[in-house]
Design an enzyme around this catalytic site. Structure first.
Site, PDB file in Angstrom:
ATOM      1  CG  ASP A 136      84.453 100.528  60.464  1.00 52.63           C
ATOM      2  OD1 ASP A 136      84.884 101.277  60.725  1.00 52.63           O
ATOM      3  OD2 ASP A 136      84.989  99.262  60.261  1.00 52.63           O
ATOM      4  CB  SER A 141      91.629  99.813  59.345  1.00 52.51           C
ATOM      5  OG  SER A 141      91.476 100.992  59.130  1.00 52.51           O
ATOM      6  CG  HIS A 187      87.909 100.690  62.412  1.00 51.47           C
ATOM      7  ND1 HIS A 187      87.617 100.517  61.312  1.00 51.47           N
ATOM      8  CD2 HIS A 187      89.275 100.790  62.601  1.00 51.47           C
ATOM      9  CE1 HIS A 187      88.639 100.644  60.558  1.00 51.47           C
ATOM     10  NE2 HIS A 187      89.866 100.853  61.229  1.00 51.47           N
TER      11      HIS A 187
END
Length: 514
Positions: free
Chosen positions: A455, A228, A483
């Site tokens: 995602d 991320s 994710h």
């Protein structure tokens, strides 16, 4: 690899992350060689930082079996290294063997604001594949301003409870003023409690901290897995120190070339894609709380549910009632991981019967609210880093009002809330030091960029863009939900990444997994 993990939510851009045998397909490789030897030369230690790069790390027992901890000293301001220091917490678990030790593997779970040490001790150093842990010292540093590294503090627990319940889909001028004031109070709290560190928590500064740690660990190259926001941190490192890049995995990639408004709008679209996937799955089930007719009908029911909450918050068994803002956050939290979809269906069904406790629990997980009413500093650090890295998405309520239609086009379900959430940096007390830019990292060793097609938080197009920007970037695609992709059940993804980490060979360009 054990892929069973508790639901863990890390905010990425908004200020407000049994074994399955999966199929995969490979594409053609880039014309560049995967060799790690043909790289840019490593630059010398920057002027004025010799004493920092020469410090000795005193490792001690962490109180967690198998782990050691230490404190690293870095300059608070890299432009003025003699003007003050900051203490940064570091933890490691040494390579278990057998096999030749590759080096240290730094990990970061994202955020910004996620504790890398917590991620290391609770998952990475015990849940990554045994062969990876055998050949790497698993290492984490809490970024400056985060968790154990002089954390940014903004609001008390009760103040945060109030902040999280403010209506983020204002219907009139009074509600707009209330929301705008809540952002200002948050920013004022950050300045009051953490004014000294606030100008020095940028991603660039944290990347420079990582290079110092690399040197102190005795590694010539930095080996790293970032998820991320951790991909932006890793890419920033590569841009600053291309000659020191070892094996970098950037999973759930961010696009550094976008401004804050673009990032927020495209993330909004990402959550819509994830919601559509959830809804398509839900309507196939007899007990779906959003009906069983179509995804379009499910979306309309979801919007009506939020509207009803706005008018009539419901009980939770807690002193707090489930407001529209808390309910929306609870739904968003479950979009990060498809394993949370059953929990969301149950929570929505309960809420429709007057019990908001399930959605409140999901919302609390997103905000990292503890049972005693206190909060981890995730959201404080998240805003502090984001508001420093980029100019604000919007400079005032009028700009948000103009942008709402575009956000609602990106997501009819979440668009309005996401647009207003992006107002949080408008009156930040510290001017931004970063700007949108492409990162090429010319001369770096091969870097693996991982993107998941559905995602919610880091849309797949960002991974494609980052892989294209990086001179040595290779895109690895997971065709699925949730994710990030590594360690989430795809044997194809895990094998490709493990091979890269252990042998230095990136996957073929264009490789796709499911």
């Amino acid at each position: 690899m054990d892929t069973r993990r508790p639901l863990r939510i890390l905010a990425t851009v908004l200020g407000t992350a049994g074994l399955l045998i999966s199929g995969c397909s490979g594409g053609s490789s880039k014309g560049t060689s995967p060799s790690e030897s043909a790289t840019a030369p490593a630059p010398p230690v920057p002027a004025g930082l010799t004493s920092y790069y020469a410090q000795h790390l005193e490792w001690r027992d962490c109180g967690v079996e198998g782990f050691q901890c230490t404190t690293m000293i870095a300059p608070l301001d890299y432009e003025k290294p003699g003007s003050g220091d900051i203490k940064l917490a570091v933890s490691r678990k040494e390579a278990t063997g057998p096999g030749r030790r590759v080096g240290s593997l730094l990990v970061n779970p994202g955020g910004p604001g996620g504790s890398a040490i917590e991620y290391l001790q609770s998952y990475a150093a015990v849940g990554y594949p045994a062969q990876v842990r055998a050949r790497y010292d698993m290492v984490a540093i809490d970024p400056r301003g985060v968790a154990r590294s002089e954390p940014v503090v903004c609001l008390s627990g009760p103040q945060m409870d109030t902040y999280t319940q403010v209506d983020q889909t204002p219907d009139d001028a009074r509600e707009v003023t209330t929301l705008n004031n809540s952002f200002n109070e948050f920013a004022d709290g950050c300045e009051q409690h953490s004014g000294e560190i606030l100008p020095h928590v940028s991603t660039v500064e944290t990347a420079r901290d990582m290079d110092m740690l690399r040197a102190l660990l005795g590694d010539e190259k930095l080996h790293y897995v970032g998820a991320s926001y951790g991909t932006f941190l890793g890419a920033t490192y590569a841009g600053l120190f291309p000659g020191r890049v070892g094996r970098l995995v950037l999973d759930g990639a961010m696009d550094p070339s976008l401004d804050a408004a673009q990032l927020n709008r495209e993330q909004t679209a990402g959550f819509e894609i994830a919601f559509q996937a959830f809804a398509a799955d839900c309507v196939k089930k007899k007990d779906c709380p959003l009906g069983t007719t179509s995804t379009a009908d499910a979306a309309q029911r979801m919007k009506r549910f939020f509207t009803d909450l706005d008018a009539r918050p419901i009980a939770t068994g807690d002193a707090r009632r489930l407001t529209e803002s808390l309910g929306t956050t609870g739904v968003i939290a479950a979009m990060y991981d498809e394993s949370a979809w059953p929990q969301l269906r149950e929570a929505l069904s309960a809420a429709q019967n007057g019990d908001g406790s399930g959605l409140l629990s999901l919302s609390d997980s997103y905000y990292e609210r503890r049972p005693n009413g206190t909060y981890a500093n995730l959201m404080f650090a998240n805003a502090a880093v984001n508001c420093l890295d980029l100019s604000p998405a919007f400079t005032g309520p009028e700009a948000v009002i103009r942008a709402v239609p575009d956000f609602e086009k990106a997501s009819p379900v979440f668009g309005k809330a996401f647009a207003w959430a992006a107002l949080n940096c408008a009156d930040w007390p510290v001017p931004p030091t970063g700007a949108p830019h492409r990162i090429e990292a010319k001369g770096a060793a091969p870097i693996v960029v991982v993107g998941t097609t559905r995602d919610p938080a880091t849309p797949y197009k960002w991974a494609r863009s980052l892989a294209g920007q990086l001179d040595s970037g290779t895109l690895l695609t997971y065709q699925g939900d949730g994710h990030t992709a590594y360690g989430r059940g795809s044997d194809c993804i895990d094998t490709a990444i493990n091979t890269y980490l252990l042998e230095g060979t990136p996957p073929a360009e264009g490789k796709k997994c499911s």
